[in-house]
Design a protein around this motif. Structure first.
Motif, mmCIF file in Angstrom:
data_model
loop_
_atom_site.group_PDB
_atom_site.id
_atom_site.type_symbol
_atom_site.label_atom_id
_atom_site.label_comp_id
_atom_site.label_asym_id
_atom_site.label_seq_id
_atom_site.Cartn_x
_atom_site.Cartn_y
_atom_site.Cartn_z
ATOM 1 N N PRO A 59 -9.699 13.640 9.421
ATOM 2 C CA PRO A 59 -8.793 14.371 10.330
ATOM 3 C C PRO A 59 -9.254 14.343 11.784
ATOM 4 O O PRO A 59 -10.453 14.370 12.076
ATOM 5 C CB PRO A 59 -8.814 15.789 9.760
ATOM 6 C CG PRO A 59 -9.154 15.610 8.314
ATOM 7 C CD PRO A 59 -10.130 14.474 8.285
ATOM 8 N N ILE A 60 -8.294 14.319 12.667
ATOM 9 C CA ILE A 60 -8.568 14.341 14.100
ATOM 10 C C ILE A 60 -9.078 15.724 14.507
ATOM 11 O O ILE A 60 -8.613 16.754 14.005
ATOM 12 C CB ILE A 60 -7.288 14.002 14.887
ATOM 13 C CG1 ILE A 60 -6.814 12.582 14.538
ATOM 14 C CG2 ILE A 60 -7.504 14.142 16.383
ATOM 15 C CD1 ILE A 60 -5.450 12.241 15.119
ATOM 16 N N THR A 61 -10.046 15.739 15.412
ATOM 17 C CA THR A 61 -10.550 16.987 15.984
ATOM 18 C C THR A 61 -10.330 16.948 17.494
ATOM 19 O O THR A 61 -10.002 15.904 18.057
ATOM 20 C CB THR A 61 -12.045 17.172 15.688
ATOM 21 O OG1 THR A 61 -12.796 16.241 16.490
ATOM 22 C CG2 THR A 61 -12.350 16.944 14.205
ATOM 23 N N PRO A 62 -10.521 18.079 18.186
ATOM 24 C CA PRO A 62 -10.314 18.084 19.647
ATOM 25 C C PRO A 62 -11.216 17.118 20.416
ATOM 26 O O PRO A 62 -10.884 16.717 21.530
ATOM 27 C CB PRO A 62 -10.607 19.536 20.033
ATOM 28 C CG PRO A 62 -10.285 20.319 18.792
ATOM 29 C CD PRO A 62 -10.724 19.439 17.664
ATOM 30 N N THR A 63 -12.355 16.749 19.815
ATOM 31 C CA THR A 63 -13.294 15.867 20.523
ATOM 32 C C THR A 63 -13.368 14.466 19.916
ATOM 33 O O THR A 63 -14.222 13.665 20.309
ATOM 34 C CB THR A 63 -14.704 16.479 20.544
ATOM 35 O OG1 THR A 63 -15.148 16.700 19.193
ATOM 36 C CG2 THR A 63 -14.712 17.794 21.306
ATOM 37 N N SER A 64 -12.506 14.180 18.966
ATOM 38 C CA SER A 64 -12.548 12.865 18.310
ATOM 39 C C SER A 64 -11.456 11.953 18.843
ATOM 40 O O SER A 64 -10.540 12.386 19.546
ATOM 41 C CB SER A 64 -12.372 13.016 16.798
ATOM 42 O OG SER A 64 -11.001 13.249 16.486
ATOM 43 N N GLY A 65 -11.550 10.688 18.457
ATOM 44 C CA GLY A 65 -10.467 9.755 18.714
ATOM 45 C C GLY A 65 -9.382 9.928 17.671
ATOM 46 O O GLY A 65 -9.415 10.857 16.847
ATOM 47 N N ARG A 66 -8.412 9.006 17.685
ATOM 48 C CA ARG A 66 -7.264 9.138 16.794
ATOM 49 C C ARG A 66 -7.572 8.786 15.335
ATOM 50 O O ARG A 66 -6.840 9.185 14.430
ATOM 51 C CB ARG A 66 -6.115 8.251 17.300
ATOM 52 C CG ARG A 66 -5.431 8.807 18.531
ATOM 53 C CD ARG A 66 -4.267 7.952 19.013
ATOM 54 N NE ARG A 66 -4.705 6.800 19.797
ATOM 55 C CZ ARG A 66 -4.712 5.545 19.384
ATOM 56 N NH1 ARG A 66 -4.301 5.249 18.167
ATOM 57 N NH2 ARG A 66 -5.112 4.563 20.178
ATOM 58 N N HIS A 67 -8.654 8.046 15.102
ATOM 59 C CA HIS A 67 -9.003 7.655 13.733
ATOM 60 C C HIS A 67 -10.509 7.777 13.500
ATOM 61 O O HIS A 67 -11.228 6.775 13.424
ATOM 62 C CB HIS A 67 -8.529 6.226 13.442
ATOM 63 C CG HIS A 67 -7.045 6.077 13.446
ATOM 64 N ND1 HIS A 67 -6.346 5.509 14.479
ATOM 65 C CD2 HIS A 67 -6.114 6.456 12.527
ATOM 66 C CE1 HIS A 67 -5.054 5.525 14.207
ATOM 67 N NE2 HIS A 67 -4.883 6.101 13.036
ATOM 68 N N PRO A 68 -10.996 9.016 13.370
ATOM 69 C CA PRO A 68 -12.422 9.211 13.115
ATOM 70 C C PRO A 68 -12.846 8.550 11.797
ATOM 71 O O PRO A 68 -12.033 8.384 10.876
ATOM 72 C CB PRO A 68 -12.562 10.740 13.028
ATOM 73 C CG PRO A 68 -11.329 11.288 13.671
ATOM 74 C CD PRO A 68 -10.253 10.292 13.421
ATOM 75 N N LEU A 69 -14.108 8.187 11.712
ATOM 76 C CA LEU A 69 -14.606 7.616 10.462
ATOM 77 C C LEU A 69 -14.417 8.613 9.315
ATOM 78 O O LEU A 69 -14.601 9.815 9.495
ATOM 79 C CB LEU A 69 -16.096 7.277 10.587
ATOM 80 C CG LEU A 69 -16.479 6.118 11.498
ATOM 81 C CD1 LEU A 69 -17.990 5.918 11.464
ATOM 82 C CD2 LEU A 69 -15.754 4.838 11.097
ATOM 83 N N PRO A 70 -14.054 8.114 8.141
ATOM 84 C CA PRO A 70 -13.914 9.015 6.989
ATOM 85 C C PRO A 70 -15.263 9.496 6.487
ATOM 86 O O PRO A 70 -16.294 8.868 6.773
ATOM 87 C CB PRO A 70 -13.222 8.122 5.947
ATOM 88 C CG PRO A 70 -13.655 6.740 6.301
ATOM 89 C CD PRO A 70 -13.746 6.713 7.810
ATOM 90 N N ASP A 71 -15.249 10.580 5.764
ATOM 91 C CA ASP A 71 -16.465 11.053 5.115
ATOM 92 C C ASP A 71 -16.897 9.999 4.092
ATOM 93 O O ASP A 71 -16.112 9.614 3.228
ATOM 94 C CB ASP A 71 -16.196 12.385 4.401
ATOM 95 C CG ASP A 71 -17.399 12.851 3.622
ATOM 96 O OD1 ASP A 71 -17.487 12.529 2.417
ATOM 97 O OD2 ASP A 71 -18.260 13.518 4.206
ATOM 98 N N PRO A 72 -18.120 9.484 4.181
ATOM 99 C CA PRO A 72 -18.516 8.374 3.308
ATOM 100 C C PRO A 72 -18.504 8.711 1.818
ATOM 101 O O PRO A 72 -18.168 7.862 0.989
ATOM 102 C CB PRO A 72 -19.917 8.013 3.796
ATOM 103 C CG PRO A 72 -20.399 9.216 4.531
ATOM 104 C CD PRO A 72 -19.188 9.844 5.133
ATOM 105 N N THR A 73 -18.857 9.949 1.479
ATOM 106 C CA THR A 73 -18.850 10.333 0.064
ATOM 107 C C THR A 73 -17.429 10.343 -0.486
ATOM 108 O O THR A 73 -17.167 9.837 -1.591
ATOM 109 C CB THR A 73 -19.502 11.711 -0.120
ATOM 110 O OG1 THR A 73 -20.859 11.661 0.347
ATOM 111 C CG2 THR A 73 -19.499 12.110 -1.593
ATOM 112 N N MET A 74 -16.502 10.906 0.278
ATOM 113 C CA MET A 74 -15.107 10.923 -0.148
ATOM 114 C C MET A 74 -14.533 9.513 -0.220
ATOM 115 O O MET A 74 -13.784 9.165 -1.137
ATOM 116 C CB MET A 74 -14.282 11.793 0.796
ATOM 117 C CG MET A 74 -14.642 13.264 0.769
ATOM 118 S SD MET A 74 -13.682 14.255 1.954
ATOM 119 C CE MET A 74 -12.033 14.048 1.305
#
Length: 281
Positions: A59-74
């Protein structure tokens, strides 16, 4: 195993091979459900659909870009549910010459799975050649996908700021020339580029048929572009860390290994108004 590209004939000969797992990554930024709809209408037999926003990003956060890296475990769990384990050859494709599928390629490499290749020419070439498509969604037996992330493959925004201050690095921006110079910006709230970045549009990696240029041609181009800069001191970026993966693959085809991905890219850089912005060439 194949680690960069696979041609359509080779993939066609492995459609019934249980050790191969195929992914359709088709996606349209302006219509996020378009890729999934197109997949349901017709895809390469046996392919699973990987959604850029829902599967290949967090999910996007206020300080992230439009496509943050996914959680690796998920992400590893999802790949396991799709039937991927260490023994599998993975193939990724899309309907945009690898612009999105390159993200899945890079993510698997990040997780430590080297046996992943992009379909050269993508779905467009597959269709032109009259190869089979189906609307049938395959079932699969889940596997255990064991992973170990290689975080030396990417840099954070803080890293980029430090590298810019230090000097000696090259930043390859894979967006179109119009977006790079700041003439247009259809996706992000600020136009322009990171000062010092070099524009290398994704299309420069491809020939007129949408296939990757020959390895020796890519070598010549990147040798001129990087000059004395080592691949390890090279960072690939774009709007949100997606098409930048395409150029990382092209660099490997050319024999340049070790370049880094900036996942946040332009859309994360501009979340802080204090960061510098350049326009023009």
């Amino acid at each position: 195993m194949l680690t960069t590209l696979v041609d359509t004939q080779t993939l066609a000969s492995h459609l019934q091979d249980p050790t191969w797992v195929i992914f359709d990554c088709s996606f349209v930024l302006t219509d996020p459900s378009a890729g999934a709809r197109a997949y349901l209408e017709g895809h390469i037999p046996g392919a699973h659909y990987a959604h850029l926003d829902q599967d290949l990003s967090s999910p996007i956060t206020p300080t992230s870009g439009r496509h943050p890296l996914p959680d690796p475990t998920m992400l590893a769990h999802k790949f396991g549910q799709w039937g991927v384990d260490a023994s599998k050859q993975v193939v990724a494709y899309d309907d945009s010459h690898g612009a999105v599928a390159g993200r899945l390629w890079w993510l698997l490499r990040w997780l430590g799975h080297d046996g992943v290749a992009l379909l050269d020419g993508g779905l467009s070439k597959w269709r032109r050649e009259g190869r089979p498509l189906t609307a049938y969604t395959s079932t699969v037996s889940p596997r255990t996908f064991e992973f170990s992330t290689d975080d030396g493959r990417w840099v954070t925004t803080k890293d980029v700021e430090e590298l810019l201050a230090r000097g000696g690095h090259k930043f390859l921006d894979n967006r179109t020339h119009e977006r790079f110079v700041g003439d247009v910006e259809p996706f992000d709230k600020v136009a322009g580029h990171i000062p010092g970045a070099i524009n290398r549009p994704l299309e420069d990696n491809l020939d007129e048929n949408g296939c990757f240029l020959a390895d020796d041609v890519l070598y010549g181009q990147f040798a001129d572009l990087l000059a004395a800069t080592s691949p390890e001191s090279t960072v690939s970026m774009c709007g949100s860390g997606i098409t930048a993966c395409h150029t990382l693959l092209a660099l490997e085809r050319a024999g340049f290994f070790g370049a880094k991905l900036y996942p946040g890219s332009w859309s994360e850089w501009i979340t802080d108004n204090s960061r510098p912005v350049a326009k023009g060439t």
